[in-house]
Motif scaffolding. Sequence first.
Motif, short mmCIF file in Angstrom:
data_model
loop_
_atom_site.label_atom_id
_atom_site.label_comp_id
_atom_site.label_asym_id
_atom_site.label_seq_id
_atom_site.Cartn_x
_atom_site.Cartn_y
_atom_site.Cartn_z
N LYS A 1 0.83 -1.21 0.00
CA LYS A 1 0.00 0.00 0.00
C LYS A 1 0.87 1.26 0.00
CE LYS A 1 -3.89 -2.23 2.24
NZ LYS A 1 -4.62 -2.44 3.49
N PHE A 2 1.95 1.24 0.79
CA PHE A 2 2.83 2.40 0.83
C PHE A 2 3.53 2.63 -0.52
CE2 PHE A 2 3.03 2.22 5.60
CZ PHE A 2 2.46 3.47 5.78
N GLU A 3 3.97 1.55 -1.16
CA GLU A 3 4.62 1.68 -2.47
C GLU A 3 3.66 2.25 -3.51
OE1 GLU A 3 7.73 1.29 -3.70
OE2 GLU A 3 8.39 1.07 -1.64
N VAL A 4 2.44 1.74 -3.53
CA VAL A 4 1.44 2.24 -4.48
C VAL A 4 1.10 3.69 -4.17
CG1 VAL A 4 -0.94 1.98 -5.29
CG2 VAL A 4 0.51 -0.04 -5.01
N MET A 5 0.94 4.02 -2.88
CA MET A 5 0.65 5.40 -2.50
C MET A 5 1.80 6.32 -2.93
SD MET A 5 0.15 7.16 1.22
CE MET A 5 1.90 7.19 1.50
N ASN A 6 3.03 5.87 -2.76
CA ASN A 6 4.20 6.65 -3.17
C ASN A 6 4.17 6.94 -4.67
OD1 ASN A 6 6.75 7.86 -3.08
ND2 ASN A 6 7.76 5.91 -3.42
N GLU A 7 3.86 5.92 -5.45
CA GLU A 7 3.83 6.10 -6.91
C GLU A 7 2.67 6.99 -7.34
OE1 GLU A 7 6.26 5.25 -8.74
OE2 GLU A 7 7.26 4.00 -7.28
N VAL A 8 1.53 6.83 -6.70
CA VAL A 8 0.37 7.68 -7.04
C VAL A 8 0.66 9.14 -6.68
CG1 VAL A 8 -2.05 8.16 -6.46
CG2 VAL A 8 -1.31 5.81 -6.92
N VAL A 9 1.31 9.37 -5.56
CA VAL A 9 1.69 10.74 -5.19
C VAL A 9 2.67 11.30 -6.20
CG1 VAL A 9 2.96 12.09 -3.46
CG2 VAL A 9 1.19 10.51 -2.75
N ASN A 10 3.61 10.48 -6.69
CA ASN A 10 4.53 10.93 -7.74
C ASN A 10 3.78 11.33 -9.00
OD1 ASN A 10 6.85 10.60 -6.25
ND2 ASN A 10 7.28 8.57 -7.04
N VAL A 11 2.76 10.58 -9.34
CA VAL A 11 1.99 10.90 -10.55
C VAL A 11 1.19 12.18 -10.37
CG1 VAL A 11 0.07 10.13 -12.01
CG2 VAL A 11 1.87 8.52 -11.38
N LEU A 12 0.56 12.34 -9.20
CA LEU A 12 -0.32 13.50 -8.98
C LEU A 12 0.45 14.78 -8.71
CD1 LEU A 12 -3.10 11.83 -6.82
CD2 LEU A 12 -3.12 12.36 -9.26
N LEU A 13 1.63 14.69 -8.14
CA LEU A 13 2.38 15.90 -7.85
C LEU A 13 3.37 16.16 -8.93
CD1 LEU A 13 2.97 15.57 -4.01
CD2 LEU A 13 1.23 16.88 -5.19
#
Length: 194
Positions: free
Chosen positions: A182-194
């Motif tokens: 979950k943390f890895e996916v959240m990290n990647e999604v934050v990279n995409v959105l920011l």
Amino acid sequence: MAHALICLVPLTPAYYIFKKRNIYASKQSQILRFVFWNGTLRVLTEGYLDMTLFALVNINEMEWPENMTAVTTSNYFAITILALNGLLLLLPLVFCCLGKKMASEKFRERVATLLDGTKHDSVKTALTVSFLFFTRRMAFSISVVLMDSFLWGQVVIQLAFSIANVIFLQWFRPLESSLAMKFEVMNEVVNVLL
């Protein structure tokens, strides 16, 4: 980073002398194997981005003065480091081609750093995580150094790797812990959105 690798050089003859004479006990053997295999892999993994960035910056700003051998040696050193870092991308692929050797406990012990935190049911998937790790850092280094005036190109490369990582993580679920996933996916999604 380089100092950590140089510190291992004096230990190498001692390791082989002790190994030949069976001087050390089982616990010391485990410690030495960790230092020479997993410790070295961990140092190289953590320093990979730094080494690649420094080598690329050196190559990008390269000059070849005829009377300065130190600068010429530095240029050759940067080219060598970059070539080795490029070859490091092939390491997980070479491991995948080993086939039966990958299933052995000795192999898993030697490359435990690359498999750390991943499920051990599929070593190929676990090594793909390492391959994506190294590839992403190489792409980042190349985009930052060689595309320094083209910000949107850098952004697109990083977005593509983030989206590819999300797809890979959700499709194969290579991590042992669901919290880590979950943390890895959240990290990647934050990279995409920011």
